[in-house]
Design a protein around this motif. Sequence first.
Motif, PDB file in Angstrom:
ATOM      1  N   ARG A 234      -6.359   5.396 -44.911  1.00 56.61           N
ATOM      2  CA  ARG A 234      -6.998   6.721 -44.834  1.00 56.61           C
ATOM      3  C   ARG A 234      -7.879   6.784 -43.593  1.00 56.61           C
ATOM      4  O   ARG A 234      -8.646   5.862 -43.309  1.00 56.61           O
ATOM      5  N   ASN A 272      -4.296  13.535 -46.780  1.00 57.30           N
ATOM      6  CA  ASN A 272      -4.538  12.107 -46.990  1.00 57.30           C
ATOM      7  C   ASN A 272      -5.462  11.498 -45.936  1.00 57.30           C
ATOM      8  O   ASN A 272      -5.599  10.285 -45.860  1.00 57.30           O
ATOM      9  N   LYS A 274      -5.104  11.129 -42.848  1.00 56.18           N
ATOM     10  CA  LYS A 274      -4.454  10.509 -41.694  1.00 56.18           C
ATOM     11  C   LYS A 274      -4.183  11.551 -40.610  1.00 56.18           C
ATOM     12  O   LYS A 274      -4.107  12.751 -40.889  1.00 56.18           O
TER      13      LYS A 274
END
Length: 347
Positions: A234, A272, A274
């Motif tokens: 993450r 998420n 990212k």
Amino acid sequence: MNATTTHATEIVLPGVVEPDGLHVRVRDLPAPGQGQVVLRMDATGVSFAEQQMRLGKYFDQPPFPFVPGYDVVGTVVATGPGVDPAIELHRFAAVTKVGGWASHLIVEAADLVPVPDGVEAAAAETVVVNGVTAWQMMHRVAKVERGDTIVVLGANGGVGSTLVQLARHAGIRVIGTASTRHHDAVRALGAIPVDYRDPNMYDRIREIAPDGVDAVFDHVGGEGLHESWRLLRRGGALVNYGSAATKDEPGNAMLPVLKLFGRLMLWNLLPNGKRAGFYNFWAGKRFRPAAFRARLAEDLSAVLRLVGDGVLTPQIAARIPLPEAAAALALAESRTVLGKVVIVPEP
């Protein structure tokens, strides 16, 4: 201004040919115009861009025939109007996109970046495009920090080997993929090597970094890109900067890149934490040329200082004379070398 005629030896890419299909020509250069200089080539090189251009697959390449050569290090031998003649006989680096495979070429003075005294031309050449690409991807795009863990695909390549060294200097742990023949060299640069031919390569990376990694630098693209994305923890960043996996596929060169863009944009929408992005060396050049040049000069100067200080060890795969550029291109395309194939003047 020096008004004598300059005879230039140039390597011409006539069309989609094998490396041995390159032509050598000699012509008289025109006098440099307003804001221009004549640069005597001290070193140029072979990058992935020229390999794509040979196949007619590099985005925005000029129509055939043309002189390739993405970047160059050289000495100013003549100046045009509006250029300080005091820069003559001083060494500079420049990013040209095309034109660098020549004994002499005309360059905009605004594109010149001084090469520090004590840094030889071939050493400087290895970090012009490769060094700026690695520096900007690490510091401006991924923004990795001391203590982070990153993955560098192709850690033996021109960009990859530079990325490894920059990251290690910044206190970052590096996992680098390469063929087994290059593992000792990758280890010597400070990375943990992983065999890119191993069908379980991504599992091996996960064993080394079970909690995920902070960034992946991926020039391969293709189907493996999803595995690179899955390696991230993450907050991690996937930086894609090419599509080597589709280099030899027939058809429109832009289709694989457009697919990449679409995939990366979709991943960015996922909740998420990212990030995914495509690094483009030329971003901003068309709409903000002054800002682009200033950023390029700042970043290239920083990289050249690290070369001069001994922090970065340029990885020179071979030095090949300009008339033998076909051999230089074939060697670079063989994917057997560590670092960059450098083209130098005729002895």
